[in-house]
Write an enzyme that holds these catalytic residues in place. Structure first.
Site, PDB file in Angstrom:
ATOM      1  N   SER A  50       9.932  -3.148  -3.912  1.00 47.98           N
ATOM      2  CA  SER A  50       8.561  -2.644  -3.754  1.00 47.98           C
ATOM      3  C   SER A  50       8.413  -1.755  -2.532  1.00 47.98           C
ATOM      4  CB  SER A  50       7.578  -3.818  -3.646  1.00 47.98           C
ATOM      5  OG  SER A  50       7.946  -4.659  -2.564  1.00 47.98           O
ATOM      6  N   THR A 201       5.744   1.250   2.067  1.00 50.79           N
ATOM      7  CA  THR A 201       5.510   0.691   0.734  1.00 50.79           C
ATOM      8  C   THR A 201       5.642   1.751  -0.350  1.00 50.79           C
ATOM      9  OG1 THR A 201       3.924  -0.640  -0.542  1.00 50.79           O
ATOM     10  CG2 THR A 201       3.011   1.180   0.706  1.00 50.79           C
ATOM     11  N   ARG A 211      -2.176   8.283  -6.349  1.00 54.70           N
ATOM     12  CA  ARG A 211      -2.917   7.227  -5.637  1.00 54.70           C
ATOM     13  C   ARG A 211      -2.205   6.879  -4.305  1.00 54.70           C
ATOM     14  NH1 ARG A 211      -1.613   1.943  -3.508  1.00 54.70           N
ATOM     15  NH2 ARG A 211      -3.465   0.654  -3.539  1.00 54.70           N
ATOM     16  N   VAL A 212      -2.987   6.775  -3.252  1.00 54.98           N
ATOM     17  CA  VAL A 212      -2.468   6.323  -1.965  1.00 54.98           C
ATOM     18  C   VAL A 212      -3.308   5.128  -1.535  1.00 54.98           C
ATOM     19  CG1 VAL A 212      -2.219   6.917   0.480  1.00 54.98           C
ATOM     20  CG2 VAL A 212      -1.585   8.577  -1.283  1.00 54.98           C
ATOM     21  N   GLY A 235      -1.128  -6.225   0.341  1.00 56.78           N
ATOM     22  CA  GLY A 235      -1.932  -6.639  -0.804  1.00 56.78           C
ATOM     23  C   GLY A 235      -2.525  -5.415  -1.474  1.00 56.78           C
ATOM     24  N   GLY A 237      -4.424  -2.439  -1.736  1.00 59.13           N
ATOM     25  CA  GLY A 237      -4.966  -1.573  -0.692  1.00 59.13           C
ATOM     26  C   GLY A 237      -6.443  -1.304  -0.830  1.00 59.13           C
TER      27      GLY A 237
HETATM   28  C1  SD4 Z   1      -0.988  -0.618  -1.337  1.00 59.19           C
HETATM   29  N1  SD4 Z   1      -1.118  -2.349   0.308  1.00 59.19           N
HETATM   30  O1  SD4 Z   1      -0.515   0.489  -1.555  1.00 59.19           O
HETATM   31  C2  SD4 Z   1      -0.202  -1.597  -0.495  1.00 59.19           C
HETATM   32  C3  SD4 Z   1       0.620  -2.455  -1.386  1.00 59.19           C
HETATM   33  C4  SD4 Z   1       0.933  -3.802  -0.812  1.00 59.19           C
HETATM   34  O2  SD4 Z   1       1.393  -6.022  -1.116  1.00 59.19           O
HETATM   35  O3  SD4 Z   1       0.891  -4.077   0.325  1.00 59.19           O
HETATM   36  N2  SD4 Z   1       1.189  -4.778  -1.577  1.00 59.19           N
HETATM   37  O4  SD4 Z   1      -2.055  -0.971  -1.792  1.00 59.19           O
END
Ligand code: SD4
Length: 326
Positions: A50, A201, A211-212, A235, A237
């Site tokens: 990931s 990430t 998407r960001v 998590g 975002g």
């Molecule tokens: C996001 N926060 O792009 C990141 C993904 C992530 O655990 O942290 N997932 O939304």
């Protein structure tokens, strides 16, 4: 002399801590180097699906990476939607150190990376992960079925953590029960008491192309105020972005809250502002200037890899807003 400390998100935070810790201990070691090397190790590790090289794909099956690094409001750098380079945390650091800007995106970020001598190398989700990721996006039932027939993914229900995660790294690098996302977020404090934070990430699996999320955005995915403390988030975002989650955590500590109280306030704010958040996860680590830290999450499953001079530990935070039964 401050006691050095390294805090990293999820079970693969152990990979990060192993790589970052020597940089905190070196005579000229720095929190910034530790954060960069910690994130970089996870970006390069093909077992982590990931972040970095083996990132999660978007709806079209392509991987795009986001990262940010921060020492202070005046010293931060970030890149987003990078598709042709893997070591995005290091590119983010160059943005901080070599440009007058904070955030470069897409083609501009890639042109900059090349100008800085980084080697173009496209991250690639493996096929199996891509299939799983699309199912994560399209429906839990499909996901359950695919997890069940995939020997690399021990069957765990949402909210539970696999035994492999408790014991260290699973064969695939150790995935959270919800394998549709996960960011490496790192906070470091070095012997001089300097704080630094970083995150890297591939964002959410099955995201819309372009998407960001929160990770490369200062105040959302991370925040550092040298006079107060630091926070990182992981998590979905969109939850953190609704309330400037990491900034809010640091501001709470500025007002005198402990790191745990500050995170509790952030989680409450997410719950108030996004009542229809469903089972989406949001998790934070916060560290104050004195070296006191805490972690907390909306839902069970979050883990923090903690490295101190006494050793390495994988900690499940006590602070969980919902037990997952709602
Ligand atoms: C996001 N926060 O792009 C990141 C993904 C992530 O655990 O942290 N997932 O939304």
């Amino acid at each position: 002399m401050a006691e050095p400390l390294l805090l990293s998100t999820w079970h693969f935070g152990q990979i990060a801590n192993r790589a970052g810790w020597p940089h905190l201990l070196a005579p000229d070691g720095s929190a910034l180097d530790a954060v960069e090397q910690a994130c970089r190790a996870v970006e390069e590790d093909p077992r982590v699906t990931s972040v970095g090289y083996r990132g999660l794909p978007d709806l079209k099956g392509q991987v795009s990476l986001d990262a940010a690094i921060m020492l202070s409001p005046n010293r931060c750098g970030a890149v987003a939607y990078v598709r042709r380079f893997v070591e995005v945390i290091s590119i983010a650091r160059r943005v901080m150190e070599q440009t007058p800007h904070v955030l470069l995106v897409g083609e501009g970020a890639e042109i900059f990376a090349q100008s800085q001598g980084f080697r173009p190398r496209s991250p690639r989700a493996d096929e199996r992960t891509a299939e799983l990721a699309l199912c994560e996006h399209h429906g839990a039932e499909d996901r359950e079925a695919i997890h069940a027939r995939d020997p690399r993914h021990p069957h765990v229900k949402d909210g539970e953590t696999s035994p492999e995660a408790h014991s260290g790294l699973a064969a695939d690098g150790g995935r959270d029960a919800d394998s549709s996302h996960d960011t490496i977020g790192v906070i470091a404090r070095d012997c001089r008491g300097t704080l630094a934070a970083g995150c890297s990430t591939s964002g959410l699996a099955g995201k819309m192309p372009g998407r960001v999320g929160d990770s490369p955005i200062v105040g959302h995915g991370l925040y550092v105020d040298p006079g107060v403390g630091a926070a990182v988030a992981t998590g979905h975002g969109e939850l953190m972005m609704a309330i400037c989650g990491s900034f809010l955590a640091v501001e709470g500590m500025r007002r005198g809250l402990s790191p745990q109280e500050a995170i509790a306030e952030v989680l409450r704010r997410i719950a108030e502002c996004i009542p229809d958040r469903g089972d989406r996860q949001a998790a934070f680590i916060a560290l104050d200037k004195a070296g006191k830290w805490a972690a907390g999450a909306m839902r069970p499953g979050f883990q923090v890899a903690v490295r101190t001079p006494a050793g390495e530990q994988l900690v499940i935070p006590d602070l969980v807003f919902s037990d997952g039964s709602d």
